[in-house]
Design a protein around this motif. Structure first.
Motif, PDB file in Angstrom:
ATOM      1  N   ARG A 112       0.929  -1.355   0.091  1.00 47.95           N
ATOM      2  CA  ARG A 112       0.089  -0.118   0.004  1.00 47.95           C
ATOM      3  C   ARG A 112       1.099   1.303  -0.028  1.00 47.95           C
ATOM      4  O   ARG A 112       0.727   2.315  -0.788  1.00 47.95           O
ATOM      5  N   LEU A 113       1.762   1.305   0.807  1.00 51.98           N
ATOM      6  CA  LEU A 113       2.670   2.537   0.951  1.00 51.98           C
ATOM      7  C   LEU A 113       3.631   2.526  -0.476  1.00 51.98           C
ATOM      8  O   LEU A 113       3.550   3.559  -0.868  1.00 51.98           O
ATOM      9  N   VAL A 114       4.046   1.324  -0.883  1.00 52.83           N
ATOM     10  CA  VAL A 114       4.718   1.474  -2.010  1.00 52.83           C
ATOM     11  C   VAL A 114       4.043   1.959  -3.260  1.00 52.83           C
ATOM     12  O   VAL A 114       4.711   2.917  -3.998  1.00 52.83           O
ATOM     13  N   MET A 115       3.026   1.437  -3.399  1.00 52.74           N
ATOM     14  CA  MET A 115       1.958   2.187  -4.486  1.00 52.74           C
ATOM     15  C   MET A 115       1.592   3.527  -4.533  1.00 52.74           C
ATOM     16  O   MET A 115       1.484   3.892  -5.387  1.00 52.74           O
ATOM     17  N   SER A 116       1.519   3.979  -3.097  1.00 58.98           N
ATOM     18  CA  SER A 116       0.903   5.393  -3.217  1.00 58.98           C
ATOM     19  C   SER A 116       2.049   6.117  -3.271  1.00 58.98           C
ATOM     20  O   SER A 116       1.962   7.501  -3.568  1.00 58.98           O
ATOM     21  N   ILE A 117       3.316   5.864  -2.713  1.00 57.23           N
ATOM     22  CA  ILE A 117       4.373   6.965  -2.551  1.00 57.23           C
ATOM     23  C   ILE A 117       5.192   6.854  -3.733  1.00 57.23           C
ATOM     24  O   ILE A 117       6.115   8.008  -4.198  1.00 57.23           O
ATOM     25  N   SER A 118       5.433   6.004  -4.763  1.00 62.41           N
ATOM     26  CA  SER A 118       6.487   5.782  -5.697  1.00 62.41           C
ATOM     27  C   SER A 118       6.302   6.165  -6.988  1.00 62.41           C
ATOM     28  O   SER A 118       5.133   6.054  -7.428  1.00 62.41           O
ATOM     29  N   GLN A 119       7.088   7.113  -7.716  1.00 60.54           N
ATOM     30  CA  GLN A 119       6.806   7.112  -9.143  1.00 60.54           C
ATOM     31  C   GLN A 119       7.308   6.048  -9.988  1.00 60.54           C
ATOM     32  O   GLN A 119       6.510   5.687 -10.885  1.00 60.54           O
ATOM     33  N   ARG A 120       8.331   5.384  -9.545  1.00 57.52           N
ATOM     34  CA  ARG A 120       8.817   4.195 -10.098  1.00 57.52           C
ATOM     35  C   ARG A 120       9.053   2.993  -9.459  1.00 57.52           C
ATOM     36  O   ARG A 120       9.396   3.132  -8.198  1.00 57.52           O
ATOM     37  N   ILE A 121       8.891   1.882  -9.764  1.00 63.93           N
ATOM     38  CA  ILE A 121       9.141   0.565  -8.857  1.00 63.93           C
ATOM     39  C   ILE A 121      10.150  -0.340  -9.803  1.00 63.93           C
ATOM     40  O   ILE A 121       9.710  -0.540 -10.945  1.00 63.93           O
ATOM     41  N   PHE A 122      11.075  -0.924  -9.031  1.00 60.67           N
ATOM     42  CA  PHE A 122      11.861  -2.098  -9.764  1.00 60.67           C
ATOM     43  C   PHE A 122      11.578  -3.424  -8.708  1.00 60.67           C
ATOM     44  O   PHE A 122      11.577  -3.187  -7.815  1.00 60.67           O
ATOM     45  N   VAL A 123      11.422  -4.252  -9.792  1.00 59.18           N
ATOM     46  CA  VAL A 123      11.096  -5.443  -8.880  1.00 59.18           C
ATOM     47  C   VAL A 123      12.162  -6.429  -9.332  1.00 59.18           C
ATOM     48  O   VAL A 123      12.603  -6.580 -10.427  1.00 59.18           O
ATOM     49  N   MET A 124      12.715  -7.160  -8.139  1.00 55.88           N
ATOM     50  CA  MET A 124      13.624  -8.196  -8.128  1.00 55.88           C
ATOM     51  C   MET A 124      13.041  -9.430  -7.812  1.00 55.88           C
ATOM     52  O   MET A 124      12.083  -9.674  -6.917  1.00 55.88           O
TER      53      MET A 124
END
Ligand SMILES: Nc1ncnc2c1ncn2[C@@H]1O[C@H](COP(=O)(O)OP(=O)(O)OP(=O)(O)O)[C@@H](O)[C@H]1O
Length: 287
Positions: free
Chosen positions: A244-256
């Motif tokens: 929830r935090l990641v999706m609300s705050i990030s412009q971009r997301i890197f997934v490993m």
């Protein structure tokens, strides 16, 4: 515009285990970016390679500072990485529990001025290092008394004032004289961020800042991170499992996953990425 952190082809082997495999990750100026993935994917190893804890097996860690210099961080010790404008927090809280809130931030500030960085950047925060920290402050008091040097006292005054200002920025000023150990958990995490900010970074790496927080504390953390970016101009890269935090705050997301980057994109793109859903998010993410 050049990324402020530009990591290319980063690979880290531990014996036969390839913990990072040819990773390309960048952070843009003014960005809040996130690094996500299952346990053991290599996220903390990535932070450790960027901040000089580990010397990567291959690849380049480059920074382009807002003031215009570019430099390669590979092989630099953690204190040198800090001096070049990167600061971090750790997955497990690493405060000096028997020191005051203000003193914890002052140690961060001394890292900026060149003293004390061995203490703060030691990932183990061992009892010996804690004693060193106490001795460091005790020593300064004695030195101040003995020398009564004007410049020395002025520098100390500057450190106190700057550290207090940082506490104000994160809303901890009223706890300045409390022992760190007496702060509630969420505020201890906030104090770690303050200590990192005292080194005057342009990029802050936060390793699971919301871990162990209740929903209210997580909401306040969300606001704080955005404020740090907006008011202080510090870019942020965070490792986080709270989607929830990641999706609300990030412009971009890197997934490993298993040391490799399996996706990157906006929250909307990541939420609907089949490979990410399969490896990490699951089918019913509603964050
Ligand atoms: N110093 C080390 N020596 C040997 N193996 C290590 C070392 N540090 C990490 N590893 C291994 O590298 C892999 C990646 O670990 P890492 O802690 O970076 O994952 P992570 O994505 O941060 O996981 P988590 O979300 O659980 O914190 C794991 O298999 C881990 O056991």
């Amino acid at each position: 515009m050049k990324p402020i952190l530009d990591v290319k082809n980063l690979t880290m082997d531990f014996g036969g285990l390839r913990a990072l495999d040819s990773l390309d990750i960048d952070v843009r100026p003014g960005e809040i970016a996130a690094l996500i993935g299952p346990n053991g994917a290599g996220k903390t190893t990535f932070f450790n390679c960027v901040t000089g804890m580990y010397n990567p097996t291959q690849g380049d860690v480059l920074v382009n500072s807002p003031s215009g210099y570019s430099t390669r961080l590979n092989g630099l010790k953690p204190n040198k990485v800090t001096e070049r404008g990167l600061a971090r927090t750790f997955q497990n809280i690493r405060l000096f529990q028997n020191m005051t809130v203000l003193e914890n931030v002052m140690i961060g500030r001394h890292c900026h001025s060149g003293a004390g960085h061995e203490i703060i950047m030691d990932p183990d925060n061992s009892p010996v290092k804690r004693m060193a920290a106490s001795a460091f402050f005790g020593g300064m008091e004695i030195a101040a008394t003995l020398l009564k040097g004007k410049r020395f006292k002025e520098r100390e005054q500057e450190t106190v004032q700057y550290s207090y200002k940082v506490l104000e920025k994160v809303g901890l000023e009223k706890f300045a004289n409390n022992f760190a150990k007496n702060l509630p958990y969420g505020l201890q995490r906030r104090l770690e961020i303050a200590r990192a900010m005292a080194t005057e970074p342009f990029l802050l790496l936060l390793d699971e800042p919301a871990a162990g927080m209740n929903p209210q504390e997580t909401k306040e953390l969300d606001d704080l991170i955005q404020r740090i970016r907006d008011k202080e101009g510090i870019s942020i890269l965070l490792i986080e499992h709270d989607m929830r935090l990641v999706m609300s705050i990030s412009q971009r997301i890197f997934v490993m996953d298993y040391g490799k980057k399996i996706a990157q994109g906006t929250p909307g793109e990541i939420r609907t990425n089949d490979a990410v859903i399969k490896a990490y998010l699951g089918e019913d993410i509603d964050a």
